[in-house]
Design an enzyme around this catalytic site. Structure first.
Site, PDB file in Angstrom:
ATOM      1  N   ARG A 116       3.124 -10.639   6.458  1.00  0.00           N
ATOM      2  CA  ARG A 116       4.519 -10.518   6.896  1.00  0.00           C
ATOM      3  C   ARG A 116       4.702  -9.914   8.290  1.00  0.00           C
ATOM      4  NH1 ARG A 116       7.290  -9.206   1.088  1.00  0.00           N
ATOM      5  NH2 ARG A 116       6.306 -10.996   0.159  1.00  0.00           N
ATOM      6  N   PRO A 151       0.819  -1.211   0.000  1.00  0.00           N
ATOM      7  CA  PRO A 151       0.000   0.000   0.000  1.00  0.00           C
ATOM      8  C   PRO A 151       0.854   1.262   0.000  1.00  0.00           C
ATOM      9  CG  PRO A 151      -0.469  -1.382   1.911  1.00  0.00           C
ATOM     10  CD  PRO A 151       0.730  -1.945   1.254  1.00  0.00           C
ATOM     11  N   GLU A 152       0.693   2.078  -1.050  1.00  0.00           N
ATOM     12  CA  GLU A 152       1.317   3.393  -1.103  1.00  0.00           C
ATOM     13  C   GLU A 152       0.185   4.410  -0.979  1.00  0.00           C
ATOM     14  OE1 GLU A 152       4.051   3.633  -4.435  1.00  0.00           O
ATOM     15  OE2 GLU A 152       4.338   1.475  -4.421  1.00  0.00           O
ATOM     16  N   HIS A 164      -3.416 -15.253   9.141  1.00  0.00           N
ATOM     17  CA  HIS A 164      -2.689 -14.007   9.342  1.00  0.00           C
ATOM     18  C   HIS A 164      -3.577 -12.886   9.869  1.00  0.00           C
ATOM     19  CE1 HIS A 164       0.234 -16.278   7.102  1.00  0.00           C
ATOM     20  NE2 HIS A 164      -0.514 -16.237   6.019  1.00  0.00           N
TER      21      HIS A 164
END
Length: 277
Positions: A111, A2-3, A93
């Site tokens: 992650r 995500p930017e 997750h």
DNA sequence: CGATTTGTTAGTAG
DNA sequence: CCTACTAACAAATC
């Protein structure tokens, strides 16, 4: 990954769904994703608060709460923040669950790099990371003049400079490569070595790719999904990112991939020359 | 099965 | 203290 456009899309999606909702209970499944306060305190401080607003600063999501508290969320590389109207079985997750008076907000992160913190509204400017953020490229107050002035002050390579959140807030690897390609600037050029014309083109290209990114609801190369779990469409118009060996859509020369500032970097060796044109 | 992926921060060198 | 650069982190995927 995500930017700015992805975070902006998530914030807009969630704003419609979350403002006015009340947090009933917070379940912390993976404690390390809570940066502060301690996970038990984090959960107890949140219970009973109403969500009053959502905003974005750089790649940070800011959730305003009653009682002058703010939930500060950074998704880093693979974080997802998705709202569900009904409690579905949560996937792998999943690290945080916010049970609301209507629906559930779920934070997942493959992650485990993403972080969430609860802060006082007045101490927001002291939050590490948030404190040192640079200009907002899509803000009205962001001027080409100021961008060019600051660019020419740096001896760094232009790509690592653009990725530096203290210089400019919100660019990541994808939109940086795309903006450099659109403006014809080689990623390894020294920022101060750009001509005024190149610097201005770069500034326009940055705003262009970010606005288009927002309009297309973000880039889903790998993990990104919006606030309702849907993918974006900017990946359909990528020109160089992830296109090594494919013809440049402008000139047809194969796109190259190099390592620049420790990051994989995609560019067209014909459109983006190492020296000024 | 080791290389690759990325945003941020901590660390180093000058 | 400032600037520029790099390693480390994590875990799935190829």
């Amino acid at each position: 990954m995500p930017e700015l456009p992805e975070v902006e899309t998530i914030v807009r999606d969630l704003r419609d769904r979350l403002v006015g909702r009340v947090i009933r209970e917070v379940v912390v499944i993976l404690p390390k994703v809570v940066a502060s306060p301690a996970p038990e305190k984090f959960a107890s401080l949140l219970a009973g608060r109403e969500i009053t607003g959502l905003a974005r600063r750089g790649k940070y999501i800011l959730v305003s709460l009653s009682g002058d508290r703010v939930l500060v969320i950074h998704l880093r590389m693979t974080g997802q923040l998705v709202y569900y109207t009904r409690p579905e079985p949560f996937p792998k997750h999943t690290h945080l669950l916010f049970y609301l008076d209507q629906g559930v907000l779920r934070f997942t992160d493959l992650r485990q790099f993403g972080r969430v913190r609860l802060a006082h509204k007045r101490e927001l400017d002291d939050v590490p990371g948030l404190r040192d953020l640079g200009m907002e490229p899509l803000d009205a107050g962001f001027t080409e003049q100021e961008f060019v002035r600051r660019l020419k002050r740096s001896q760094r390579m232009v790509k690592p400079l653009l990725l530096d959140q203290a210089f400019l807030a919100g660019l990541g690897n994808i939109y940086t490569d795309e903006a450099l390609h659109r403006s014809g600037v080689h990623p390894e050029r020294r920022a101060a070595g750009l001509s005024t014309r190149e610097a201005r083109n770069l500034c326009r290209a940055i705003r262009e790719v970010l606005s288009e990114g927002v309009a297309l609801r973000g880039t889903s190369v790998q993990h990104y999904v919006d606030g309702s779990g849907q993918r974006g469409r900017f990946q359909e118009i990528l020109r160089v990112y992830g296109k090594r060996g494919e013809p440049c859509p402008v000139c047809g020369v194969p796109v190259e991939r190099i390592r620049c500032g420790g990051r994989s970097t995609h560019f067209c060796p014909s459109c983006q020359k190492r020296s000024e044109k």
